[in-house]
Design an enzyme around this catalytic site. Structure first.
Site, short mmCIF file in Angstrom:
data_model
loop_
_atom_site.label_atom_id
_atom_site.label_comp_id
_atom_site.label_asym_id
_atom_site.label_seq_id
_atom_site.Cartn_x
_atom_site.Cartn_y
_atom_site.Cartn_z
N LYS A 47 0.82 -1.20 0.00
CA LYS A 47 0.00 0.00 0.00
C LYS A 47 0.85 1.25 0.00
O LYS A 47 0.39 2.34 -0.32
CB LYS A 47 -0.87 0.02 1.27
CG LYS A 47 -1.74 -1.19 1.45
CD LYS A 47 -2.40 -1.11 2.86
CE LYS A 47 -3.06 -2.42 3.17
NZ LYS A 47 -3.48 -2.48 4.60
N ASP A 104 7.56 3.50 -2.43
CA ASP A 104 7.80 4.54 -1.43
C ASP A 104 9.21 4.41 -0.86
O ASP A 104 9.92 5.40 -0.73
CB ASP A 104 6.74 4.49 -0.31
CG ASP A 104 6.58 3.09 0.27
OD1 ASP A 104 6.99 2.10 -0.39
OD2 ASP A 104 6.04 2.96 1.38
N ASP A 107 14.20 -0.67 1.62
CA ASP A 107 14.81 -0.88 2.94
C ASP A 107 15.94 -1.90 2.75
O ASP A 107 17.06 -1.54 2.41
CB ASP A 107 13.69 -1.40 3.85
CG ASP A 107 13.87 -1.01 5.29
OD1 ASP A 107 15.00 -1.18 5.77
OD2 ASP A 107 12.92 -0.54 5.92
N PHE A 156 13.01 4.65 11.69
CA PHE A 156 11.63 4.25 11.45
C PHE A 156 10.86 5.46 10.92
O PHE A 156 10.54 6.36 11.68
CB PHE A 156 11.01 3.76 12.76
CG PHE A 156 9.82 2.87 12.55
CD1 PHE A 156 8.85 3.18 11.61
CD2 PHE A 156 9.69 1.70 13.28
CE1 PHE A 156 7.77 2.35 11.40
CE2 PHE A 156 8.60 0.86 13.09
CZ PHE A 156 7.63 1.19 12.14
N ASP A 163 3.74 3.58 6.80
CA ASP A 163 2.92 3.38 7.99
C ASP A 163 3.70 2.83 9.18
O ASP A 163 4.81 2.32 9.05
CB ASP A 163 1.81 2.37 7.68
CG ASP A 163 2.36 0.93 7.57
OD1 ASP A 163 3.33 0.73 6.81
OD2 ASP A 163 1.84 0.04 8.25
C1 PRP Z 1 7.46 -1.65 2.41
C2 PRP Z 1 7.75 -0.85 1.14
C3 PRP Z 1 8.39 -1.86 0.25
C4 PRP Z 1 9.10 -2.79 1.22
C5 PRP Z 1 10.54 -2.42 1.26
O1 PRP Z 1 6.23 -2.30 2.27
O2 PRP Z 1 6.59 -0.30 0.59
O3 PRP Z 1 7.44 -2.59 -0.51
O4 PRP Z 1 8.54 -2.58 2.51
O5 PRP Z 1 11.23 -3.27 2.14
P1 PRP Z 1 12.49 -4.14 1.70
O6 PRP Z 1 13.36 -3.28 0.86
O7 PRP Z 1 13.13 -4.49 3.02
O8 PRP Z 1 11.99 -5.35 0.99
P2 PRP Z 1 5.52 -3.06 3.46
O9 PRP Z 1 5.88 -4.51 3.42
O10 PRP Z 1 5.77 -2.34 4.75
O11 PRP Z 1 3.99 -2.96 3.06
P3 PRP Z 1 3.09 -1.65 2.79
O12 PRP Z 1 3.60 -1.01 1.53
O13 PRP Z 1 1.71 -2.20 2.62
O14 PRP Z 1 3.22 -0.74 3.99
#
Ligand code: PRP
Length: 186
Positions: A47, A104, A107, A156, A163
């Site tokens: 999302k 977005d 990480d 964070f 979120d």
């Molecule tokens: C977040 C972000 C990426 C992912 C990045 O999504 O939107 O998709 O984490 O993390 P990484 O580089 O460690 O793989 P999340 O899983 O928090 O879901 P969301 O977008 O629904 O908040």
């Protein structure tokens, strides 16, 4: 919602609404130039990418198409394992398409590295990445991000789609979450 509306939950402000808008405009200019005359498909990753997608798509002067995926990483707690499950797949056939994944944040890089390989395997002509934020210190795999916004420290961060427990996505700016918010629940 403004960052000032939740100041008690914030450690600091990272980017204001204006700074984000300026960065999105800068990225859009480059994308407009690189894909001029092409039929570009933007793929948003739900999302977190909804805000970036909405603003980037409108900042572009190119006609684009838009599609969405939802994925979840298996892992313990907040640690991503790199094993990704598709919760919602694309509606679009990627054969010979030029694809730009819109995210977005990167990480660990595990989600994007898996996703880029997955979309390439579907016969796309190209699969590039646009990510508003990147945390170099958290990287577990190197991902080639053609359109990168801001590099940030390993903190964070919330807001503008990002979120904590599904809250704060509707903040106009991006801030660092105060530790007391998440420490009480762990
Ligand atoms: C977040 C972000 C990426 C992912 C990045 O999504 O939107 O998709 O984490 O993390 P990484 O580089 O460690 O793989 P999340 O899983 O928090 O879901 P969301 O977008 O629904 O908040």
């Amino acid at each position: 919602m403004q960052l000032s509306d939740i100041s008690d939950d914030l450690e600091s402000t990272l980017f204001t609404e204006q700074q984000i808008a300026d960065k999105i405009a800068e990225l859009a200019l480059r994308i407009d130039a690189d894909y001029a005359g092409e039929r570009l498909l933007l793929v948003g990753v739900l999302k977190g990418a909804v805000m970036v997608m909405a603003d980037l798509a409108r900042a572009l002067t190119l006609p684009i198409e838009m599609d969405w995926m939802a994925v979840s990483s298996y892992g313990s707690g907040t640690q991503s394992s790199g094993v990704v499950k598709i919760l919602k797949d694309l509606d679009t056939d990627l054969t010979d398409r030029k694809v730009l994944i819109v995210e977005d944040i990167i990480d660990s890089g595990l989600t994007l590295s898996w996703l880029q390989a997955n979309l390439r395997s579907r016969g796309a002509a190209s699969v590039e990445i646009c990510a508003l934020l990147r945390k170099p210190a958290a990287a577990k795999v190197q991902v080639q991000v053609r359109y990168a916004g801001f590099e940030i420290a390993n903190e964070f961060v919330i807001g503008y789609g990002l979120d904590y427990a599904d809250k704060y996505r509707n903040l106009r700016g991006i801030g660092v979450l105060a530790p007391h918010v998440y420490k009480n629940t762990q």
